[in-house]
Design an enzyme around this catalytic site. Structure first.
Site, PDB file in Angstrom:
ATOM      1  N   GLU A 129     -59.254  66.504  14.435  1.00  0.00           N
ATOM      2  CA  GLU A 129     -59.037  67.888  13.991  1.00  0.00           C
ATOM      3  C   GLU A 129     -57.576  68.295  14.158  1.00  0.00           C
ATOM      4  O   GLU A 129     -57.014  68.961  13.286  1.00  0.00           O
ATOM      5  CB  GLU A 129     -59.967  68.855  14.720  1.00  0.00           C
ATOM      6  CG  GLU A 129     -61.465  68.636  14.451  1.00  0.00           C
ATOM      7  CD  GLU A 129     -61.850  68.603  12.973  1.00  0.00           C
ATOM      8  OE1 GLU A 129     -61.097  69.115  12.127  1.00  0.00           O
ATOM      9  OE2 GLU A 129     -62.921  68.030  12.660  1.00  0.00           O
ATOM     10  N   HIS A 138     -58.125  63.344   4.997  1.00  0.00           N
ATOM     11  CA  HIS A 138     -59.047  62.290   5.402  1.00  0.00           C
ATOM     12  C   HIS A 138     -58.539  60.944   4.903  1.00  0.00           C
ATOM     13  O   HIS A 138     -57.886  60.857   3.869  1.00  0.00           O
ATOM     14  CB  HIS A 138     -60.452  62.574   4.873  1.00  0.00           C
ATOM     15  CG  HIS A 138     -61.151  63.624   5.679  1.00  0.00           C
ATOM     16  ND1 HIS A 138     -62.025  64.534   5.147  1.00  0.00           N
ATOM     17  CD2 HIS A 138     -61.088  63.900   7.008  1.00  0.00           C
ATOM     18  CE1 HIS A 138     -62.465  65.327   6.109  1.00  0.00           C
ATOM     19  NE2 HIS A 138     -61.905  64.970   7.242  1.00  0.00           N
ATOM     20  N   CYS A 166     -51.422  56.575   8.441  1.00  0.00           N
ATOM     21  CA  CYS A 166     -51.453  57.928   9.014  1.00  0.00           C
ATOM     22  C   CYS A 166     -50.499  58.086  10.202  1.00  0.00           C
ATOM     23  O   CYS A 166     -49.894  59.146  10.376  1.00  0.00           O
ATOM     24  CB  CYS A 166     -52.877  58.268   9.460  1.00  0.00           C
ATOM     25  SG  CYS A 166     -54.048  58.391   8.089  1.00  0.00           S
TER      26      CYS A 166
HETATM   27 ZN   LIG Z   1     -61.806  65.933   8.959  1.00  0.00          ZN
HETATM   28 ZN   LIG Z   2     -55.577  56.559   8.333  1.00  0.00          ZN
END
Ligand SMILES: [Zn+2]
Ligand SMILES: [Zn+2]
EC number: 3.4.-.-
Length: 178
Positions: A129, A138, A166
């Site tokens: 979160e 996502h 990410c």
């Molecule tokens: Zn999420």
């Molecule tokens: Zn990722």
């Protein structure tokens, strides 16, 4: 540049303070725990015996306690939902996020309690979160913490770590600027 954790309603203080170190390591920011706030009555859906995650988020942004922090994570033990969904593990806005510990315990699934498993899940959901508040969407990688999770199996499959795509977005703050 720091993150404040806000207990909402009755939450075991140890379950919140144990989040501080892992979150500091992941986000390279100081993480502190603020004063507990009461559950917002307006968020409660009596028929469902759940709390509306969106209303919880709005309520968090009104809390004066969070002024001066660049990110806020509310942590509650009540079950959260969004209209159209049976439940959610958490929800994030631009600056504020909230997670529920309700479905993270083994006992919720009729299994013997396991503190280690419970805490790992709480860290995963907290990183996920907060990751959204840093602009991360996502991720398709089922092992990345930013993968969407709608079941506890999915939460357990992913770890508290970001994938190679990410990870740099959080470290450089690139995502936060978008
Ligand atoms: Zn999420
Ligand atoms: Zn990722």
């Amino acid at each position: 540049m720091s993150i404040i954790l806000i207990p909402i309603g009755k939450v075991n203080p140890a379950d919140i303070t144990m989040l501080e170190e892992p979150l500091e390591a992941v986000f390279s920011r100081a993480v502190v725990t603020g004063k507990r706030i009461a559950l917002p009555a307006a968020a409660r859906n009596a028929a469902r015996n759940q709390y509306d995650a969106e209303v919880m988020l709005e309520f968090l942004s009104l809390s004066g306690e969070t002024a001066g922090y660049d990110r806020v994570l509310g942590v509650t033990d009540v079950d959260l939902y969004l209209p159209g969904m049976n439940f959610v593990f958490g929800l994030a806005g631009r600056r504020n996020a909230v997670i529920s510990l309700h479905r993270l315990r083994q006992s919720f699934y009729g299994l013997p309690e396991d503190t280690e498993v419970f805490r790992r899940r709480a860290i995963v959901e907290a990183v996920h979160e907060l990751g959204h508040t840093f602009g991360l969407p996502h991720c398709e990688d089922p092992r990345c913490v930013m993968h969407f999770s709608n079941t506890i199996v999915e939460t357990d499959r992913k770890g508290p770590a970001f994938c190679m795509v990410c990870h740099p977005r959080v470290k450089t703050g690139e995502a936060a600027r978008r």
